[in-house]
Design an enzyme around this catalytic site. Structure first.
Site, short mmCIF file in Angstrom:
data_model
loop_
_atom_site.label_atom_id
_atom_site.label_comp_id
_atom_site.label_asym_id
_atom_site.label_seq_id
_atom_site.Cartn_x
_atom_site.Cartn_y
_atom_site.Cartn_z
N CYS A 102 0.87 -1.19 0.00
CA CYS A 102 0.00 0.00 0.00
C CYS A 102 0.90 1.23 0.00
CB CYS A 102 -0.99 -0.01 1.15
SG CYS A 102 -0.26 0.08 2.80
N ASN A 147 2.20 1.44 4.42
CA ASN A 147 2.43 0.18 5.15
C ASN A 147 2.10 0.30 6.64
OD1 ASN A 147 5.22 -2.15 5.77
ND2 ASN A 147 3.11 -2.60 5.31
N CYS A 206 -1.61 0.94 7.34
CA CYS A 206 -3.05 0.67 7.43
C CYS A 206 -3.46 -0.57 6.62
CB CYS A 206 -3.86 1.89 6.95
SG CYS A 206 -3.61 3.38 7.94
N ARG A 207 -3.50 -0.42 5.30
CA ARG A 207 -4.10 -1.49 4.48
C ARG A 207 -3.22 -2.73 4.34
NH1 ARG A 207 -5.07 2.37 -0.44
NH2 ARG A 207 -3.16 3.19 0.51
N SER A 208 -1.95 -2.55 3.95
CA SER A 208 -1.15 -3.76 3.67
C SER A 208 -0.78 -4.55 4.93
CB SER A 208 0.07 -3.46 2.79
OG SER A 208 0.97 -2.58 3.42
N ASP A 264 -7.98 4.07 0.62
CA ASP A 264 -7.12 4.53 1.72
C ASP A 264 -8.00 5.01 2.89
OD1 ASP A 264 -5.29 5.71 3.35
OD2 ASP A 264 -4.36 6.90 1.76
P1 4NP Z 1 -1.82 2.90 4.03
O1 4NP Z 1 -2.47 4.25 4.55
O2 4NP Z 1 -1.24 3.22 2.66
O3 4NP Z 1 -3.00 1.99 3.95
O4 4NP Z 1 -0.79 2.50 5.03
C1 4NP Z 1 -1.80 5.47 4.60
C2 4NP Z 1 -0.95 5.73 5.64
C3 4NP Z 1 -0.30 6.96 5.73
C4 4NP Z 1 -0.52 7.89 4.73
C5 4NP Z 1 -1.35 7.62 3.69
C6 4NP Z 1 -1.99 6.41 3.62
N1 4NP Z 1 0.12 9.16 4.81
O5 4NP Z 1 -0.15 10.01 3.96
O6 4NP Z 1 0.95 9.36 5.72
#
Ligand code: 4NP
Length: 154
Positions: A7, A10, A12-14, A123
């Site tokens: 993702c 790294n 939240c989703r992955s 996201d």
């Molecule tokens: P992820 O979510 O890609 O599912 O881990 C996010 C975590 C942090 C950010 C964006 C998406 N950020 O902009 O910091």
């Protein structure tokens, strides 16, 4: 068989995909045959544990993400892993840019295995708690589909 979930951050989703898929693989009795990891396209959160909201939501379904730590996707991942699965189209674009020519990995969207080709795990970072529940539900469906696929491939 080695599966890598990708993702943006790294956190939240992955990592949720890693935890949920590992749980499903254990339930399916395939833990000895499948290695699982996750990473992010970006480097902002490297070394961090998953987002507290992601951990809370996963715990609600019996899955502990607390031991996971964020790392960034590398070129080498496309050589080491058989499946490199992104959560959204932006992830997939960044993955294709990094993928070396000699990679034989399957590079695609995780939700293709949920029977919804092209669909994205949105996201949840800037949204509310329901976003994290939706992420879990989509990831559970895709995990079941990916297990069926891997069983057929064996
Ligand atoms: P992820 O979510 O890609 O599912 O881990 C996010 C975590 C942090 C950010 C964006 C998406 N950020 O902009 O910091």
């Amino acid at each position: 068989m080695k599966v890598l979930f990708v993702c943006l951050g790294n956190i939240c989703r992955s990592p949720t995909a890693e935890g949920v898929f590992r749980h499903a693989i254990e339930q399916a009795g395939l833990a000895d045959e499948v290695e699982i990891d996750s990473c992010g396209v970006g480097s902002w959160h490297v070394g961090k544990a998953p987002d507290a909201r992601a951990q809370q939501a996963a715990l609600g379904r019996g899955i502990d993400l607390s031991g996971l730590r964020a790392r960034q996707l590398t070129e080498r991942d496309f050589i080491e892993f058989d499946y490199v699965l992104g959560m959204d189209q932006d992830n997939l674009c960044a993955m294709h840019e990094l993928k070396p020519a000699n990679s034989r990995a399957h590079v695609g969207l995780f939700l293709d295995f949920a029977g919804t080709p092209g669909a994205e795990v949105a996201d949840p970072y800037y949204g509310g708690d329901e976003g994290f529940e939706n992420v879990l539900t989509m990831i559970e469906a895709a995990s079941a589909g990916l297990i069926q696929h891997l069983k057929r491939e064996r």
